[in-house]
Design a protein around this motif. Structure first.
Motif, PDB file in Angstrom:
ATOM      1  N   LYS A   1      43.332  39.476  25.646  1.00 54.70           N
ATOM      2  CA  LYS A   1      42.349  39.729  25.269  1.00 54.70           C
ATOM      3  C   LYS A   1      41.403  38.795  26.197  1.00 54.70           C
ATOM      4  CE  LYS A   1      39.706  38.252  21.176  1.00 54.70           C
ATOM      5  NZ  LYS A   1      39.710  37.584  19.952  1.00 54.70           N
ATOM      6  N   PHE A   2      40.279  39.296  26.366  1.00 56.19           N
ATOM      7  CA  PHE A   2      39.212  38.939  27.430  1.00 56.19           C
ATOM      8  C   PHE A   2      37.931  38.352  26.774  1.00 56.19           C
ATOM      9  CE2 PHE A   2      41.976  41.898  29.585  1.00 56.19           C
ATOM     10  CZ  PHE A   2      42.246  40.881  30.694  1.00 56.19           C
ATOM     11  N   GLU A   3      37.610  37.159  27.264  1.00 55.81           N
ATOM     12  CA  GLU A   3      36.093  36.865  27.024  1.00 55.81           C
ATOM     13  C   GLU A   3      35.493  35.908  28.098  1.00 55.81           C
ATOM     14  OE1 GLU A   3      36.784  32.460  25.009  1.00 55.81           O
ATOM     15  OE2 GLU A   3      37.984  33.828  23.949  1.00 55.81           O
ATOM     16  N   THR A   4      34.175  36.113  28.110  1.00 52.46           N
ATOM     17  CA  THR A   4      33.578  35.459  29.236  1.00 52.46           C
ATOM     18  C   THR A   4      32.464  34.484  28.558  1.00 52.46           C
ATOM     19  OG1 THR A   4      31.812  36.943  28.974  1.00 52.46           O
ATOM     20  CG2 THR A   4      33.404  37.384  30.702  1.00 52.46           C
ATOM     21  N   ASN A   5      32.406  33.432  29.597  1.00 52.00           N
ATOM     22  CA  ASN A   5      31.363  32.098  29.189  1.00 52.00           C
ATOM     23  C   ASN A   5      30.527  31.766  30.422  1.00 52.00           C
ATOM     24  OD1 ASN A   5      34.041  31.270  27.439  1.00 52.00           O
ATOM     25  ND2 ASN A   5      31.995  31.413  26.243  1.00 52.00           N
TER      26      ASN A   5
ATOM     27  N   PHE B   1      38.332  34.556  30.943  1.00 50.76           N
ATOM     28  CA  PHE B   1      39.419  33.935  30.137  1.00 50.76           C
ATOM     29  C   PHE B   1      40.304  34.997  29.788  1.00 50.76           C
ATOM     30  CE2 PHE B   1      35.954  30.742  29.703  1.00 50.76           C
ATOM     31  CZ  PHE B   1      36.879  29.464  30.192  1.00 50.76           C
ATOM     32  N   ALA B   2      41.502  35.028  29.897  1.00 47.16           N
ATOM     33  CA  ALA B   2      42.537  35.881  29.263  1.00 47.16           C
ATOM     34  C   ALA B   2      43.351  35.255  28.382  1.00 47.16           C
ATOM     35  CB  ALA B   2      43.287  36.503  30.407  1.00 47.16           C
ATOM     36  N   ASP B   3      43.426  35.366  27.239  1.00 44.92           N
ATOM     37  CA  ASP B   3      44.028  34.807  26.029  1.00 44.92           C
ATOM     38  C   ASP B   3      43.984  33.314  26.019  1.00 44.92           C
ATOM     39  OD1 ASP B   3      45.306  37.149  24.955  1.00 44.92           O
ATOM     40  OD2 ASP B   3      46.910  36.808  26.569  1.00 44.92           O
ATOM     41  N   HIS B   4      42.673  32.702  26.245  1.00 46.35           N
ATOM     42  CA  HIS B   4      42.037  31.423  26.283  1.00 46.35           C
ATOM     43  C   HIS B   4      42.420  30.670  27.388  1.00 46.35           C
ATOM     44  CE1 HIS B   4      40.869  32.233  22.306  1.00 46.35           C
ATOM     45  NE2 HIS B   4      42.174  32.393  22.052  1.00 46.35           N
ATOM     46  N   ASN B   5      42.826  31.387  28.593  1.00 46.10           N
ATOM     47  CA  ASN B   5      43.089  30.824  29.889  1.00 46.10           C
ATOM     48  C   ASN B   5      42.100  31.229  30.889  1.00 46.10           C
ATOM     49  OD1 ASN B   5      45.721  29.281  29.045  1.00 46.10           O
ATOM     50  ND2 ASN B   5      46.553  31.438  28.991  1.00 46.10           N
ATOM     51  N   LEU B   6      41.432  30.212  31.547  1.00 46.71           N
ATOM     52  CA  LEU B   6      40.699  30.711  32.757  1.00 46.71           C
ATOM     53  C   LEU B   6      41.293  31.413  33.809  1.00 46.71           C
ATOM     54  CD1 LEU B   6      37.836  30.396  34.202  1.00 46.71           C
ATOM     55  CD2 LEU B   6      38.610  28.319  35.353  1.00 46.71           C
ATOM     56  N   VAL B   7      41.003  32.680  34.235  1.00 48.86           N
ATOM     57  CA  VAL B   7      41.639  33.514  35.116  1.00 48.86           C
ATOM     58  C   VAL B   7      40.774  33.916  36.258  1.00 48.86           C
ATOM     59  CG1 VAL B   7      43.188  34.548  33.494  1.00 48.86           C
ATOM     60  CG2 VAL B   7      41.440  35.666  33.739  1.00 48.86           C
ATOM     61  N   GLY B   8      39.429  33.703  36.189  1.00 52.99           N
ATOM     62  CA  GLY B   8      38.547  34.183  37.243  1.00 52.99           C
ATOM     63  C   GLY B   8      37.091  33.651  36.880  1.00 52.99           C
ATOM     64  N   PHE B   9      36.391  34.053  37.997  1.00 55.22           N
ATOM     65  CA  PHE B   9      34.942  33.628  38.015  1.00 55.22           C
ATOM     66  C   PHE B   9      34.145  34.499  38.706  1.00 55.22           C
ATOM     67  CE2 PHE B   9      35.594  31.072  41.623  1.00 55.22           C
ATOM     68  CZ  PHE B   9      34.345  30.917  42.210  1.00 55.22           C
ATOM     69  N   TYR B  10      32.919  34.652  38.708  1.00 58.94           N
ATOM     70  CA  TYR B  10      31.987  35.414  39.800  1.00 58.94           C
ATOM     71  C   TYR B  10      30.692  34.412  39.430  1.00 58.94           C
ATOM     72  CZ  TYR B  10      30.770  38.202  35.522  1.00 58.94           C
ATOM     73  OH  TYR B  10      30.404  38.871  34.402  1.00 58.94           O
ATOM     74  N   SER B  11      29.951  34.426  40.500  1.00 61.86           N
ATOM     75  CA  SER B  11      28.613  34.033  40.828  1.00 61.86           C
ATOM     76  C   SER B  11      27.748  34.850  41.282  1.00 61.86           C
ATOM     77  CB  SER B  11      28.599  32.532  41.547  1.00 61.86           C
ATOM     78  OG  SER B  11      29.492  31.571  40.891  1.00 61.86           O
TER      79      SER B  11
ATOM     80  N   MET C   1      37.565  42.275  35.580  1.00 69.57           N
ATOM     81  CA  MET C   1      36.343  41.362  35.748  1.00 69.57           C
ATOM     82  C   MET C   1      35.026  42.116  36.303  1.00 69.57           C
ATOM     83  SD  MET C   1      36.487  37.394  36.940  1.00 69.57           S
ATOM     84  CE  MET C   1      36.334  37.500  38.788  1.00 69.57           C
ATOM     85  N   MET C   2      35.444  43.034  37.465  1.00 68.68           N
ATOM     86  CA  MET C   2      34.240  43.575  38.073  1.00 68.68           C
ATOM     87  C   MET C   2      33.502  44.459  37.141  1.00 68.68           C
ATOM     88  SD  MET C   2      32.545  44.410  40.582  1.00 68.68           S
ATOM     89  CE  MET C   2      33.315  43.582  42.115  1.00 68.68           C
ATOM     90  N   ARG C   3      34.574  45.236  36.331  1.00 69.18           N
ATOM     91  CA  ARG C   3      33.962  46.216  35.255  1.00 69.18           C
ATOM     92  C   ARG C   3      32.938  45.448  34.372  1.00 69.18           C
ATOM     93  NH1 ARG C   3      37.873  47.928  31.864  1.00 69.18           N
ATOM     94  NH2 ARG C   3      38.842  48.916  33.670  1.00 69.18           N
ATOM     95  N   THR C   4      33.110  44.174  34.250  1.00 67.69           N
ATOM     96  CA  THR C   4      32.372  43.319  33.416  1.00 67.69           C
ATOM     97  C   THR C   4      31.321  42.948  34.024  1.00 67.69           C
ATOM     98  OG1 THR C   4      34.414  42.304  32.028  1.00 67.69           O
ATOM     99  CG2 THR C   4      32.146  40.913  31.849  1.00 67.69           C
ATOM    100  N   PHE C   5      31.404  42.506  35.349  1.00 64.00           N
ATOM    101  CA  PHE C   5      30.264  42.296  36.183  1.00 64.00           C
ATOM    102  C   PHE C   5      29.206  43.235  36.171  1.00 64.00           C
ATOM    103  CE2 PHE C   5      28.300  42.291  40.309  1.00 64.00           C
ATOM    104  CZ  PHE C   5      27.375  41.217  40.385  1.00 64.00           C
ATOM    105  N   LEU C   6      29.752  44.595  36.561  1.00 63.82           N
ATOM    106  CA  LEU C   6      28.856  45.805  36.664  1.00 63.82           C
ATOM    107  C   LEU C   6      28.166  46.213  35.341  1.00 63.82           C
ATOM    108  CD1 LEU C   6      30.855  47.765  39.284  1.00 63.82           C
ATOM    109  CD2 LEU C   6      28.934  46.420  39.827  1.00 63.82           C
TER     110      LEU C   6
ATOM    111  N   ALA D   1      24.139  46.534  34.932  1.00 60.66           N
ATOM    112  CA  ALA D   1      23.316  47.835  34.469  1.00 60.66           C
ATOM    113  C   ALA D   1      22.624  47.331  33.028  1.00 60.66           C
ATOM    114  CB  ALA D   1      24.634  48.751  33.843  1.00 60.66           C
ATOM    115  N   ALA D   2      23.211  46.345  32.273  1.00 61.07           N
ATOM    116  CA  ALA D   2      22.452  45.865  31.153  1.00 61.07           C
ATOM    117  C   ALA D   2      21.183  45.204  31.607  1.00 61.07           C
ATOM    118  CB  ALA D   2      23.318  45.104  30.160  1.00 61.07           C
ATOM    119  N   ALA D   3      21.243  44.432  32.550  1.00 59.98           N
ATOM    120  CA  ALA D   3      20.028  43.708  33.195  1.00 59.98           C
ATOM    121  C   ALA D   3      18.932  44.868  33.377  1.00 59.98           C
ATOM    122  CB  ALA D   3      20.403  42.942  34.369  1.00 59.98           C
ATOM    123  N   TYR D   4      19.315  45.982  34.056  1.00 51.52           N
ATOM    124  CA  TYR D   4      18.479  46.998  34.649  1.00 51.52           C
ATOM    125  C   TYR D   4      17.886  47.877  33.072  1.00 51.52           C
ATOM    126  CZ  TYR D   4      16.630  51.180  36.794  1.00 51.52           C
ATOM    127  OH  TYR D   4      15.718  52.103  37.306  1.00 51.52           O
TER     128      TYR D   4
END
Length: 196
Positions: free
Chosen positions: A7-11, A53-63, A124-129, A133-136
């Protein structure tokens, strides 16, 4: 754990209370940014860092940030094909000419070393893109695409995500750090978003 069963979430980094000290991508330059500079860079509005986060564990980031970037002659024909440059504009160009475009700069993109190669980067790339897209589409932010400088081992991953290597950008590669400039047009971001 397989990415399909998480289960994924972003912050946003600045709103997160997670302990980030254990994160390691295995790339010293990326880890140094994340541990030593990301928080200040975000606080100064130079970047926006998102944690995944995946299952409440930090798994990645993008800036990411908003920047202009310049393309040079070897890449002009690709920009005509992507309808970012009209053929008559290309006819008027000469070797040595440059064009500047507003773009999103994906400055850092990393998965925790012990979670790599199991599909999390793709998610994570799908989330970023999707956010781009939403910004546009939803917020009226105009830009020509997304550009980044990929480390050698990451080039194939970015190509599978739709990015292409640019040939005409001057970029200083240091003796210990080689990078490849890559680009994904807004049109392709929107197509990718529509497919998702």
């Amino acid at each position: 754990m397989d990415a399909d069963h998480c289960k994924f979430e972003t912050n946003a980094l600045l709103s997160s209370i997670a302990d980030n000290r254990k994160f390691s991508s295995g790339e010293p330059v990326i880890d140094a940014f994340f541990h030593e500079k990301a928080e200040q860079s975000d606080a100064e509005f130079h970047t926006q860092t998102t944690l995944m986060f995946a299952d409440h564990n930090l798994v990645g980031f993008y800036s990411s940030s908003v920047r202009t970037f310049e393309i040079r002659y070897p890449d002009f024909k690709d920009f005509v094909r992507e309808e970012m440059l009209r053929p008559e504009e290309l006819d008027a160009m000469e070797t040595g000419d440059e064009l500047s475009y507003p773009a999103i700069n994906l400055q850092y993109f990393a998965i925790n070393q012990n979670r790599q190669r199991n599909g999390l980067g793709r998610i994570m790339m799908r989330t970023f893109l999707s956010e781009i897209a939403a910004a546009y589409l939803d917020h009226g932010l105009g830009f020509s695409g997304v550009f980044l400088y990929a480390l050698p081992d990451a080039v194939i991953f970015y190509q599978k995500s739709g990015f292409r290597v640019l040939n005409g950008i001057d970029f200083e590669n240091g003796p210990d750090l080689q990078q490849y400039p890559m680009f994904l047009s807004t049109k392709k971001v929107l197509d990718y978003y529509a497919e998702g």
